[in-house]
Design a protein around this motif. Structure first.
Motif, PDB file in Angstrom:
ATOM      1  N   MET A   1       0.761  -1.208   0.134  1.00 52.82           N
ATOM      2  CA  MET A   1      -0.082  -0.175   0.058  1.00 52.82           C
ATOM      3  C   MET A   1       0.973   1.297  -0.035  1.00 52.82           C
ATOM      4  O   MET A   1       1.387   1.419  -0.883  1.00 52.82           O
ATOM      5  N   PHE A   2       1.132   1.903   1.089  1.00 54.90           N
ATOM      6  CA  PHE A   2       1.916   2.998   1.487  1.00 54.90           C
ATOM      7  C   PHE A   2       3.216   2.643   2.517  1.00 54.90           C
ATOM      8  O   PHE A   2       2.987   3.234   3.509  1.00 54.90           O
ATOM      9  N   PRO A   3       4.138   2.044   1.943  1.00 56.20           N
ATOM     10  CA  PRO A   3       5.306   1.551   2.970  1.00 56.20           C
ATOM     11  C   PRO A   3       5.909   2.942   3.604  1.00 56.20           C
ATOM     12  O   PRO A   3       6.123   2.992   4.859  1.00 56.20           O
ATOM     13  N   VAL A   4       6.040   3.785   2.972  1.00 53.24           N
ATOM     14  CA  VAL A   4       6.581   5.174   3.446  1.00 53.24           C
ATOM     15  C   VAL A   4       5.473   6.307   3.748  1.00 53.24           C
ATOM     16  O   VAL A   4       4.795   6.644   2.818  1.00 53.24           O
ATOM     17  N   LEU A   5       5.466   6.697   4.816  1.00 53.98           N
ATOM     18  CA  LEU A   5       4.409   7.719   5.132  1.00 53.98           C
ATOM     19  C   LEU A   5       4.877   8.935   4.664  1.00 53.98           C
ATOM     20  O   LEU A   5       3.943   9.502   4.025  1.00 53.98           O
ATOM     21  N   PHE A   6       6.005   9.440   4.735  1.00 52.92           N
ATOM     22  CA  PHE A   6       6.529  10.814   4.248  1.00 52.92           C
ATOM     23  C   PHE A   6       7.978  10.891   4.365  1.00 52.92           C
ATOM     24  O   PHE A   6       8.707  10.081   5.137  1.00 52.92           O
ATOM     25  N   GLU A   7       8.423  11.626   3.463  1.00 51.07           N
ATOM     26  CA  GLU A   7       9.965  11.728   3.409  1.00 51.07           C
ATOM     27  C   GLU A   7      10.186  13.319   3.235  1.00 51.07           C
ATOM     28  O   GLU A   7       9.783  14.073   2.540  1.00 51.07           O
ATOM     29  N   PHE A   8      11.087  13.658   4.262  1.00 57.94           N
ATOM     30  CA  PHE A   8      11.357  15.180   4.215  1.00 57.94           C
ATOM     31  C   PHE A   8      13.025  15.228   4.290  1.00 57.94           C
ATOM     32  O   PHE A   8      13.745  14.879   5.283  1.00 57.94           O
ATOM     33  N   GLY A   9      13.683  15.469   2.963  1.00 51.63           N
ATOM     34  CA  GLY A   9      15.134  15.572   2.875  1.00 51.63           C
ATOM     35  C   GLY A   9      15.671  14.147   3.228  1.00 51.63           C
ATOM     36  O   GLY A   9      15.230  13.162   2.878  1.00 51.63           O
ATOM     37  N   PRO A  10      16.478  13.795   4.146  1.00 49.78           N
ATOM     38  CA  PRO A  10      17.137  12.565   4.622  1.00 49.78           C
ATOM     39  C   PRO A  10      16.294  11.909   5.361  1.00 49.78           C
ATOM     40  O   PRO A  10      16.490  10.692   5.908  1.00 49.78           O
ATOM     41  N   LEU A  11      15.188  12.508   6.130  1.00 50.12           N
ATOM     42  CA  LEU A  11      14.266  11.760   6.984  1.00 50.12           C
ATOM     43  C   LEU A  11      13.296  11.229   6.402  1.00 50.12           C
ATOM     44  O   LEU A  11      12.404  11.601   5.581  1.00 50.12           O
ATOM     45  N   THR A  12      13.099   9.844   6.679  1.00 55.08           N
ATOM     46  CA  THR A  12      12.233   8.832   6.111  1.00 55.08           C
ATOM     47  C   THR A  12      11.296   8.311   7.233  1.00 55.08           C
ATOM     48  O   THR A  12      11.898   7.802   8.285  1.00 55.08           O
ATOM     49  N   LEU A  13       9.836   8.634   7.281  1.00 54.88           N
ATOM     50  CA  LEU A  13       9.255   7.814   8.117  1.00 54.88           C
ATOM     51  C   LEU A  13       8.286   6.753   7.480  1.00 54.88           C
ATOM     52  O   LEU A  13       7.636   7.049   6.537  1.00 54.88           O
TER      53      LEU A  13
ATOM     54  N   PRO B   1       6.721  -0.167  -5.060  1.00 54.11           N
ATOM     55  CA  PRO B   1       7.861  -0.837  -5.259  1.00 54.11           C
ATOM     56  C   PRO B   1       8.564  -1.269  -4.041  1.00 54.11           C
ATOM     57  O   PRO B   1       9.231  -2.195  -3.814  1.00 54.11           O
ATOM     58  N   GLU B   2       8.196  -0.372  -2.973  1.00 54.86           N
ATOM     59  CA  GLU B   2       8.878  -0.885  -1.648  1.00 54.86           C
ATOM     60  C   GLU B   2       8.351  -1.815  -0.927  1.00 54.86           C
ATOM     61  O   GLU B   2       8.533  -2.396   0.252  1.00 54.86           O
ATOM     62  N   SER B   3       7.062  -2.227  -1.362  1.00 55.16           N
ATOM     63  CA  SER B   3       6.123  -3.251  -0.517  1.00 55.16           C
ATOM     64  C   SER B   3       6.760  -4.422  -0.403  1.00 55.16           C
ATOM     65  O   SER B   3       7.636  -4.971  -1.271  1.00 55.16           O
TER      66      SER B   3
END
Length: 257
Positions: free
Chosen positions: A1-13, A155-157
């Motif tokens: 679905m959505f493996p990454v909630l959000f990305e902010f620069g080098p920060l990945t949640l 793709p990250e799923s």
């Protein structure tokens, strides 16, 4: 679905990590509130929860690594990448129980009352954790053509892409929420201390064993080439829990007479 909630620069949640953290937070919040209701020290319960969470994470990860030894031997640093999924509930449950007993005795808390609190806090937190599994794609189901089948495209799923699958993560989330709601409704009507805990062990074992029949991910070997390790543990614990409930229920009846 959505493996990454959000990305902010080098920060990945990562969505999985977010929901696991949310589940831990909700479970601890509930445990503290319930401890105050039954006359226990909420701060002591918080102390126990701290050690339980650590033991649960370590135990669940070690169990997952043990069932995927070949992969982790080739990529040992991936052992620490828990944000990508890979926590086995029963490994965490066993680790948490062992550590909980140690610290409950150390802080001189009621084992039965603490267990009953945990019986509600665990499925509540587990509900959110399974939502994290759904977004990450781990713990995925077998291919199916049902109307409610889900298809992963990111793709990250961790799930197979572009294939309709049983949403086993949502089955599990619904099962945990159901257990929590039932035990929450029974908490003021239990017949003896510890009853909620054993009801939880029995009901989760049954539900988990049923959902396992729809799982499509690799979960280690099978016992007698028929049932998974989690099914074996689930059924075994459910039988033990039923036996304990029967024995304790009879003792309660005899005590009332």
């Amino acid at each position: 679905m959505f493996p990454v909630l959000f990305e902010f620069g080098p920060l990945t949640l990562y969505t999985y990590g977010f929901f696991v953290a949310l589940g831990v937070g909700m479970g601890i919040f509930f445990a503290r509130h319930e401890a105050a209701r039954v006359g226990m020290d909420p701060d002591r319960i918080m102390d126990v929860c701290f050690f339980i969470v650590i033991a649960a994470i370590v135990g669940s990860r070690l169990f997952y690594v043990a069932t995927n030894v070949d992969y982790f031997l080739s990529a040992p640093l991936d052992v620490f990448k828990i944000w990508n999924g890979g926590l086995v509930f029963y490994g965490g449950f066993i680790g948490a129980v062992v550590v909980a007993v140690v610290f409950i005795k150390r802080y001189k808390l009621s084992l039965g009352k603490t267990a009953d609190i945990a019986a509600m806090a665990i499925p509540l937190g587990h509900f959110f954790g399974r939502l994290g599994c759904f977004f990450a794609g781990c713990c995925y189901g077998q291919a199916c053509g049902l109307p409610w089948a889900v298809t992963f495209h990111a793709p990250e799923s961790l799930a197979p892409l572009h294939t309709p699958l049983h949403p086993t993560q949502l089955y599990s989330a619904a099962g945990n929420l159901f257990i929590f709601l039932v035990l929450f409704a029974l908490r003021k009507r239990k017949r003896f201390t510890g009853q909620l805990f054993w009801l939880y062990v029995m009901s989760y074992g049954i539900i988990r064993s049923f959902i396992e029949t729809f799982r499509g991910d690799y979960r280690g070997g099978f016992v007698f080439e028929q049932v998974s390790i989690s099914q074996t543990l689930g059924v075994s614990l459910a039988v033990v829990a039923l036996g304990v409930l029967i024995v304790m229920g009879r003792r309660e009846e005899e005590g009332v007479r």
